[in-house]
Design a protein around this motif. Structure first.
Motif, PDB file in Angstrom:
ATOM      1  N   ALA A  79       0.843  -1.309  -0.055  1.00 48.38           N
ATOM      2  CA  ALA A  79       0.040  -0.133   0.034  1.00 48.38           C
ATOM      3  C   ALA A  79       0.980   1.311  -0.087  1.00 48.38           C
ATOM      4  O   ALA A  79       0.464   2.381  -0.537  1.00 48.38           O
ATOM      5  CB  ALA A  79      -0.825   0.158   1.156  1.00 48.38           C
ATOM      6  N   LEU A  80       1.906   1.048   0.928  1.00 49.35           N
ATOM      7  CA  LEU A  80       2.948   2.361   0.729  1.00 49.35           C
ATOM      8  C   LEU A  80       3.507   2.653  -0.521  1.00 49.35           C
ATOM      9  O   LEU A  80       3.744   3.752  -1.212  1.00 49.35           O
ATOM     10  CB  LEU A  80       3.999   2.306   1.734  1.00 49.35           C
ATOM     11  CG  LEU A  80       3.367   2.183   3.330  1.00 49.35           C
ATOM     12  CD1 LEU A  80       4.739   1.780   4.203  1.00 49.35           C
ATOM     13  CD2 LEU A  80       2.883   3.479   3.642  1.00 49.35           C
ATOM     14  N   GLY A  81       3.850   1.554  -1.340  1.00 50.10           N
ATOM     15  CA  GLY A  81       4.443   1.627  -2.584  1.00 50.10           C
ATOM     16  C   GLY A  81       3.499   2.222  -3.373  1.00 50.10           C
ATOM     17  O   GLY A  81       3.799   2.872  -4.615  1.00 50.10           O
ATOM     18  N   ARG A  82       2.129   1.709  -3.499  1.00 55.99           N
ATOM     19  CA  ARG A  82       1.346   2.163  -4.611  1.00 55.99           C
ATOM     20  C   ARG A  82       1.009   3.585  -4.368  1.00 55.99           C
ATOM     21  O   ARG A  82       0.590   4.268  -5.027  1.00 55.99           O
ATOM     22  CB  ARG A  82      -0.125   1.256  -4.360  1.00 55.99           C
ATOM     23  CG  ARG A  82       0.157  -0.231  -4.780  1.00 55.99           C
ATOM     24  CD  ARG A  82       0.520  -0.326  -6.317  1.00 55.99           C
ATOM     25  NE  ARG A  82      -0.388   0.419  -7.183  1.00 55.99           N
ATOM     26  CZ  ARG A  82       0.123   0.711  -8.482  1.00 55.99           C
ATOM     27  NH1 ARG A  82       1.347   0.618  -8.897  1.00 55.99           N
ATOM     28  NH2 ARG A  82      -0.931   1.634  -9.160  1.00 55.99           N
ATOM     29  N   SER A  83       0.882   3.845  -3.065  1.00 54.16           N
ATOM     30  CA  SER A  83       0.531   5.381  -2.656  1.00 54.16           C
ATOM     31  C   SER A  83       1.812   6.332  -3.343  1.00 54.16           C
ATOM     32  O   SER A  83       1.411   7.388  -3.834  1.00 54.16           O
ATOM     33  CB  SER A  83       0.319   5.813  -1.320  1.00 54.16           C
ATOM     34  OG  SER A  83       1.422   5.560  -0.522  1.00 54.16           O
ATOM     35  N   SER A 124      -2.198  10.570  -0.715  1.00 55.71           N
ATOM     36  CA  SER A 124      -1.735  10.408   0.643  1.00 55.71           C
ATOM     37  C   SER A 124      -1.512   9.167   1.204  1.00 55.71           C
ATOM     38  O   SER A 124      -2.004   8.062   0.741  1.00 55.71           O
ATOM     39  CB  SER A 124      -3.001  11.008   1.477  1.00 55.71           C
ATOM     40  OG  SER A 124      -3.457  12.257   1.090  1.00 55.71           O
ATOM     41  N   ARG A 125      -0.471   9.181   2.052  1.00 52.88           N
ATOM     42  CA  ARG A 125       0.225   8.002   2.491  1.00 52.88           C
ATOM     43  C   ARG A 125      -0.226   7.590   3.760  1.00 52.88           C
ATOM     44  O   ARG A 125      -0.456   8.435   4.761  1.00 52.88           O
ATOM     45  CB  ARG A 125       1.772   8.313   2.495  1.00 52.88           C
ATOM     46  CG  ARG A 125       2.550   7.127   2.003  1.00 52.88           C
ATOM     47  CD  ARG A 125       4.057   7.510   1.968  1.00 52.88           C
ATOM     48  NE  ARG A 125       5.242   6.674   1.678  1.00 52.88           N
ATOM     49  CZ  ARG A 125       5.891   5.861   2.324  1.00 52.88           C
ATOM     50  NH1 ARG A 125       5.819   5.936   3.645  1.00 52.88           N
ATOM     51  NH2 ARG A 125       6.572   4.920   1.841  1.00 52.88           N
ATOM     52  N   PHE A 126      -0.225   6.597   4.115  1.00 50.35           N
ATOM     53  CA  PHE A 126      -0.487   5.962   5.538  1.00 50.35           C
ATOM     54  C   PHE A 126       0.663   6.634   6.366  1.00 50.35           C
ATOM     55  O   PHE A 126       1.757   6.227   5.921  1.00 50.35           O
ATOM     56  CB  PHE A 126      -0.625   4.455   5.428  1.00 50.35           C
ATOM     57  CG  PHE A 126      -1.543   4.027   4.970  1.00 50.35           C
ATOM     58  CD1 PHE A 126      -3.013   4.393   4.993  1.00 50.35           C
ATOM     59  CD2 PHE A 126      -1.777   2.758   4.250  1.00 50.35           C
ATOM     60  CE1 PHE A 126      -4.103   3.983   4.461  1.00 50.35           C
ATOM     61  CE2 PHE A 126      -2.789   2.310   3.107  1.00 50.35           C
ATOM     62  CZ  PHE A 126      -4.010   2.766   3.568  1.00 50.35           C
TER      63      PHE A 126
END
Length: 331
Positions: free
Chosen positions: A166-170, A176-178
């Motif tokens: 998810a971090l990579g896709r954001s 916005s990043r987690f």
């Protein structure tokens, strides 16, 4: 109270966060208000809730906790960091749950209405919805942030590899990043030390663990051969009671607790206070989520903020629970 930066953000939060999942079912509103008052008086400025709370209730009571928190916050919203969560089932339709764009955009508006506020500081995915593409979820959360309805976004109950993806896709999408992760963590559940906590440290994510006392088992007040009359292991809290029983109510855990009691007794501290101090001693942990069904139950946990474990005591606690790093099968 002690305070710490919230991961890589400029936000500062108290090292103890008040969890509210019992409010409105196990804990009536007057008692819930007393709990929030006591935590606030001790310097806690961070409150965590979720749209499906109170945990253990039916869909008909989902949202009641947010309403209680919202009424308590009236006139003082600007003094607290407020976090809530979505993904859980909130209605009869197929789209009344999950991390789809439709549900998340509907869910944030419903939460804000119940909480009687224009925004939440932290909006979290309560769990990982594998049926919705991550890109869709991330873009929906970005919309929520850009609309000013949430300041930051985070996750709860995510596996390390899914969070990393998810971090990579954001980053690829430019959305916005987690900034935080909310995992289960305590002396009887240490699996996150293997992958999730190293990831959080490397990515500078805030870590706000829940269940630091294993649903109250690490108070040492329960016996394996005695059915509790109150608390999270009872039938009165419905499916939540079943969930906590499946998690912790096992002979191995009770045998471990006897070892932990002996270690805590050597220091003159309670097992609850010692167990919470152990969680806070992990440098990856930003703020531990504490809960209560009565205000007086907070006395021990609030006091844990000032307990610095002797390195020898921490080593003994680590050694006594090392098997819980590996899940159900001892190694």
């Amino acid at each position: 109270m002690q305070y710490r930066k919230f991961g890589s953000t400029g936000l500062t939060v108290s090292r103890l966060c008040l969890g509210t999942m019992t409010f409105g079912l196990q804990t009536e509103e007057d008692a819930s208000r007393s709990i929030m008052d006591k935590a606030a008086d001790a310097g806690v400025n961070f409150i965590d809730t979720a749209n499906v709370y109170p945990l253990g209730g039916t869909e008909s009571v989902a949202g009641r906790t947010e309403e209680i928190v919202g009424r308590w916050l009236k006139g003082k919203r600007d003094r607290y960091i407020l976090a809530t969560k979505a993904v859980g089932k909130m209605g009869p339709s197929a789209w009344d749950q999950g991390a789809s764009r439709k549900h998340l955009l509907d869910a944030i508006d419903a939460s804000l209405k119940r909480l009687n506020t224009d925004y939440v500081d932290l909006y979290q995915l309560h769990s990982d919805d594998r049926d919705t593409p991550l890109d869709e979820t991330l873009e929906a959360l970005d919309t929520i942030v850009r609309q000013g309805k949430a300041r930051y976004i985070g996750v709860s109950n995510f596996l390390a590899y899914r969070l990393a993806r998810a971090l990579g896709r954001s980053d690829v999408l430019g959305v916005s990043r987690f900034v935080s992760v909310q995992p289960r963590y305590n002396l009887l559940f240490r699996q996150i030390e293997r992958e999730l906590l190293p990831l959080a440290t490397e990515e500078q994510l805030a870590v706000i663990p829940y269940n630091p006392l294993a649903g109250g088992l690490l108070t040492g007040k329960h016996r394996h051969d005695a059915v509790p009359s109150e608390g999270r292991f009872t039938a009165t809290v419905g499916k939540a009671g079943e969930m906590y029983t499946q998690r912790y109510w096992h002979e191995r855990e009770f045998q471990t607790i006897e070892k932990l009691k002996a270690i805590a007794a050597q220091t003159g501290e309670t097992l609850a206070k010692t167990s919470l101090a152990w969680v806070l001693a992990n440098p990856a942990v930003t703020s531990a989520i504490i809960g209560a069904s009565r205000a007086e139950q907070l006395s021990d946990t609030l006091a844990a903020i000032d307990l610095v474990l002797d390195p020898e005591v921490k080593a003994k606690l680590d050694e006594a629970t090392v098997e819980y790093r590996w899940g159900d099968a001892p190694r």
